[in-house]
Design a protein around this motif. Structure first.
Motif, PDB file in Angstrom:
ATOM      1  N   GLU A   1      -5.292 -24.274  -4.879  1.00  0.00           N
ATOM      2  CA  GLU A   1      -6.524 -23.498  -5.032  1.00  0.00           C
ATOM      3  C   GLU A   1      -6.373 -22.334  -6.004  1.00  0.00           C
ATOM      4  OE1 GLU A   1      -7.693 -22.258  -1.144  1.00  0.00           O
ATOM      5  OE2 GLU A   1      -8.250 -24.281  -0.481  1.00  0.00           O
ATOM      6  N   ASP A   2      -5.143 -21.953  -6.313  1.00  0.00           N
ATOM      7  CA  ASP A   2      -4.917 -20.825  -7.215  1.00  0.00           C
ATOM      8  C   ASP A   2      -3.610 -21.081  -7.958  1.00  0.00           C
ATOM      9  OD1 ASP A   2      -4.230 -18.336  -8.398  1.00  0.00           O
ATOM     10  OD2 ASP A   2      -5.402 -17.251  -6.896  1.00  0.00           O
ATOM     11  N   TRP A   3      -3.718 -21.527  -9.202  1.00  0.00           N
ATOM     12  CA  TRP A   3      -2.531 -21.933  -9.960  1.00  0.00           C
ATOM     13  C   TRP A   3      -1.589 -20.760 -10.228  1.00  0.00           C
ATOM     14  CZ3 TRP A   3      -4.491 -25.616 -14.413  1.00  0.00           C
ATOM     15  CH2 TRP A   3      -5.173 -26.702 -13.843  1.00  0.00           C
ATOM     16  N   VAL A   4      -2.142 -19.606 -10.572  1.00  0.00           N
ATOM     17  CA  VAL A   4      -1.298 -18.444 -10.867  1.00  0.00           C
ATOM     18  C   VAL A   4      -0.558 -18.008  -9.609  1.00  0.00           C
ATOM     19  CG1 VAL A   4      -1.281 -16.031 -11.612  1.00  0.00           C
ATOM     20  CG2 VAL A   4      -2.760 -17.685 -12.780  1.00  0.00           C
ATOM     21  N   ALA A   5      -1.282 -17.903  -8.504  1.00  0.00           N
ATOM     22  CA  ALA A   5      -0.657 -17.489  -7.247  1.00  0.00           C
ATOM     23  C   ALA A   5       0.415 -18.488  -6.820  1.00  0.00           C
ATOM     24  CB  ALA A   5      -1.712 -17.340  -6.162  1.00  0.00           C
TER      25      ALA A   5
ATOM     26  N   THR B   1       6.445 -13.968  -4.480  1.00  0.00           N
ATOM     27  CA  THR B   1       7.897 -13.834  -4.361  1.00  0.00           C
ATOM     28  C   THR B   1       8.311 -12.422  -4.777  1.00  0.00           C
ATOM     29  OG1 THR B   1       8.252 -16.175  -4.797  1.00  0.00           O
ATOM     30  CG2 THR B   1      10.101 -14.697  -5.240  1.00  0.00           C
ATOM     31  N   PRO B   2       9.107 -11.748  -3.984  1.00  0.00           N
ATOM     32  CA  PRO B   2       9.530 -10.390  -4.340  1.00  0.00           C
ATOM     33  C   PRO B   2      10.185 -10.351  -5.727  1.00  0.00           C
ATOM     34  CG  PRO B   2      10.144 -10.886  -2.077  1.00  0.00           C
ATOM     35  CD  PRO B   2       9.630 -12.168  -2.663  1.00  0.00           C
TER      36      PRO B   2
ATOM     37  N   HIS C   1       1.560 -20.625 -17.846  1.00  0.00           N
ATOM     38  CA  HIS C   1       0.213 -20.375 -17.334  1.00  0.00           C
ATOM     39  C   HIS C   1       0.099 -18.939 -16.817  1.00  0.00           C
ATOM     40  CE1 HIS C   1      -3.752 -21.406 -15.944  1.00  0.00           C
ATOM     41  NE2 HIS C   1      -3.463 -20.997 -14.717  1.00  0.00           N
ATOM     42  N   ILE C   2       1.136 -18.441 -16.180  1.00  0.00           N
ATOM     43  CA  ILE C   2       1.151 -17.026 -15.763  1.00  0.00           C
ATOM     44  C   ILE C   2       0.980 -16.138 -16.997  1.00  0.00           C
ATOM     45  CG2 ILE C   2       2.569 -15.165 -14.801  1.00  0.00           C
ATOM     46  CD1 ILE C   2       3.973 -17.348 -13.089  1.00  0.00           C
ATOM     47  N   LEU C   3       1.726 -16.446 -18.059  1.00  0.00           N
ATOM     48  CA  LEU C   3       1.626 -15.662 -19.294  1.00  0.00           C
ATOM     49  C   LEU C   3       0.212 -15.716 -19.856  1.00  0.00           C
ATOM     50  CD1 LEU C   3       2.841 -14.038 -21.623  1.00  0.00           C
ATOM     51  CD2 LEU C   3       3.632 -16.201 -22.632  1.00  0.00           C
ATOM     52  N   GLY C   4      -0.414 -16.891 -19.811  1.00  0.00           N
ATOM     53  CA  GLY C   4      -1.788 -17.008 -20.302  1.00  0.00           C
ATOM     54  C   GLY C   4      -2.744 -16.132 -19.520  1.00  0.00           C
ATOM     55  N   ALA C   5      -2.553 -16.063 -18.189  1.00  0.00           N
ATOM     56  CA  ALA C   5      -3.401 -15.213 -17.358  1.00  0.00           C
ATOM     57  C   ALA C   5      -3.160 -13.743 -17.682  1.00  0.00           C
ATOM     58  CB  ALA C   5      -3.126 -15.487 -15.881  1.00  0.00           C
TER      59      ALA C   5
ATOM     60  N   PRO D   1      -1.442  -6.420 -12.791  1.00  0.00           N
ATOM     61  CA  PRO D   1      -1.115  -6.452 -11.354  1.00  0.00           C
ATOM     62  C   PRO D   1      -2.138  -7.237 -10.531  1.00  0.00           C
ATOM     63  CG  PRO D   1      -1.939  -4.282 -11.998  1.00  0.00           C
ATOM     64  CD  PRO D   1      -1.706  -5.044 -13.267  1.00  0.00           C
ATOM     65  N   SER D   2      -3.345  -7.374 -11.054  1.00  0.00           N
ATOM     66  CA  SER D   2      -4.401  -8.044 -10.291  1.00  0.00           C
ATOM     67  C   SER D   2      -4.133  -9.529 -10.075  1.00  0.00           C
ATOM     68  CB  SER D   2      -5.746  -7.878 -11.001  1.00  0.00           C
ATOM     69  OG  SER D   2      -5.715  -8.476 -12.298  1.00  0.00           O
ATOM     70  N   ILE D   3      -3.256 -10.133 -10.870  1.00  0.00           N
ATOM     71  CA  ILE D   3      -3.006 -11.569 -10.714  1.00  0.00           C
ATOM     72  C   ILE D   3      -1.906 -11.850  -9.691  1.00  0.00           C
ATOM     73  CG2 ILE D   3      -3.701 -11.976 -13.116  1.00  0.00           C
ATOM     74  CD1 ILE D   3      -0.731 -12.625 -13.717  1.00  0.00           C
ATOM     75  N   ILE D   4      -1.251 -10.820  -9.190  1.00  0.00           N
ATOM     76  CA  ILE D   4      -0.130 -11.017  -8.270  1.00  0.00           C
ATOM     77  C   ILE D   4      -0.654 -11.086  -6.837  1.00  0.00           C
ATOM     78  CG2 ILE D   4       2.061 -10.083  -7.438  1.00  0.00           C
ATOM     79  CD1 ILE D   4       2.290  -8.545 -10.091  1.00  0.00           C
TER      80      ILE D   4
END
Length: 336
Positions: free
Chosen positions: A151-155, A118-119, A178-182, A110-113
């Motif tokens: 500035e934040d690829w995951v976000a 997006t809902p 990339h999200i999966l990698g994070a 949850p910390s990466i969200i």
């Protein structure tokens, strides 16, 4: 040792079969002897191709590097990285860091969200990320530059609008991987680099240098990894041999089975897609990277293949990549 029993008299049919068999042996031998020589002549006119290795069983039967950096220096494998992340996901599940492919981002990381995500992204599953069916607008193609300059690829990736239902159609997007990698980094407490070296690099005896990190320090989860062609070949052999290498089970066999089941289909090549791997009708399991980087396995024919190409030139299905598939499904497959 030779038998002492007398040989029975040959019938006409048995004699004919024996004669045909004897005639076939040198023909088959000549086919095997000639087939590798077909490959250099084919790749000589493929100006983008840098190196090709083909392994049948335990023997490397083709090793050509007419251009580029050779067989023993690392090359950018581009989006073949997505397939490597798929293998690392299987290991994380086997080790218990992730409960299953049905686990969600919200449950695991949850910390990466971001607060303005997006809902619904918190409900995206590992499987939806693996199969590029997150439903989020892609970050590849025309959106790539804005994404990697953010500035934040995951976000950035998690703020893309939903353009399809999660679990629906395949949307090719490096941002999804990339999200999966994070998620893997958070779940395991180890960077993708550390995971890649521990899970694949050390057991396979291959070099995995550090690669691009995003502004938050997450290693690029779907691009820019580098391997030598020989290292790529070992991963191809790993896929061919149900996750085994040199007698050791490196990746669980059931994960290889799951990874090579069709989950969706590429709208570009028409190939089926599993957990990070493309699946062809001819039986190849393929990792594909921009420019014509290929890690390929054909379990039924006992083949493993690695191909590197110019990483700066496109390789479309109707162009150079199509030529590579003709090479795989023609001269290379004939080596089986």
């Amino acid at each position: 040792m030779p038998s002492d029993r007398p040989h029975p008299m040959l019938t006409r049919r048995a004699f004919s079969a024996t004669l045909l068999g004897a005639m076939a042996v040198p023909l088959v031998a000549r086919a095997f002897a000639q087939a590798p020589s077909d490959i250099p002549s084919r790749i000589a006119v493929m100006s983008q191709l840098h190196a090709i290795l083909v392994q049948r069983g335990d023997e490397i039967i083709v090793a050509e590097a007419p251009r580029g950096r050779g067989l023993d220096r690392v090359a950018n494998i581009k989006s073949c990285s997505k397939s490597i992340v798929g293998l690392l996901t299987g290991n994380a599940i086997a080790q218990g860091s992730i409960p299953s492919v049905d686990a969600t981002i919200g449950e695991i990381a949850p910390s990466i969200i971001p607060s303005d995500a997006t809902p619904g992204v918190e409900d995206l599953t590992i499987e939806e990320l693996l199969t590029l069916r997150a439903g989020l607008e892609g970050t590849s193609g025309r959106n790539y530059g804005a994404w990697v300059n953010s500035e934040d690829w995951v976000a950035f990736a998690l703020r893309r609008p939903m353009v399809a239902s999660p679990g629906g159609r395949m949307i090719y997007s490096t941002g999804t991987t990339h999200i999966l990698g994070a998620v893997l980094a958070v779940a395991t407490g180890k960077s993708l680099l550390a995971q890649a070296r521990t899970v694949l690099g050390q057991p396979l005896g291959i070099e995995i240098p550090a690669w691009t990190q995003d502004p938050q320090g997450y290693y690029f989860g779907g691009n820019e990894m580098a391997l030598t062609p020989r290292g790529m070949l070992r991963i191809a052999a790993l896929m061919r041999d149900q996750g085994q290498f040199d007698g050791d089970q490196i990746i669980p066999a059931d994960w290889i089975d799951q990874s090579t089941q069709a989950r969706t289909r590429s709208p570009y090549s028409g190939f089926d897609y599993g957990y990070g791997w493309f699946l062809t009708r001819s039986g190849f399991i393929i990792a594909r990277g921009y420019g014509g980087q290929i890690i390929a396995a054909h379990p039924e024919q006992d083949l493993a293949v690695a191909i590197t190409s110019d990483p700066t030139s496109p390789a479309r299905s109707g162009g150079y990549f199509g030529q590579l598939m003709d090479l795989l499904e023609g001269p290379v497959l004939s080596l089986a």
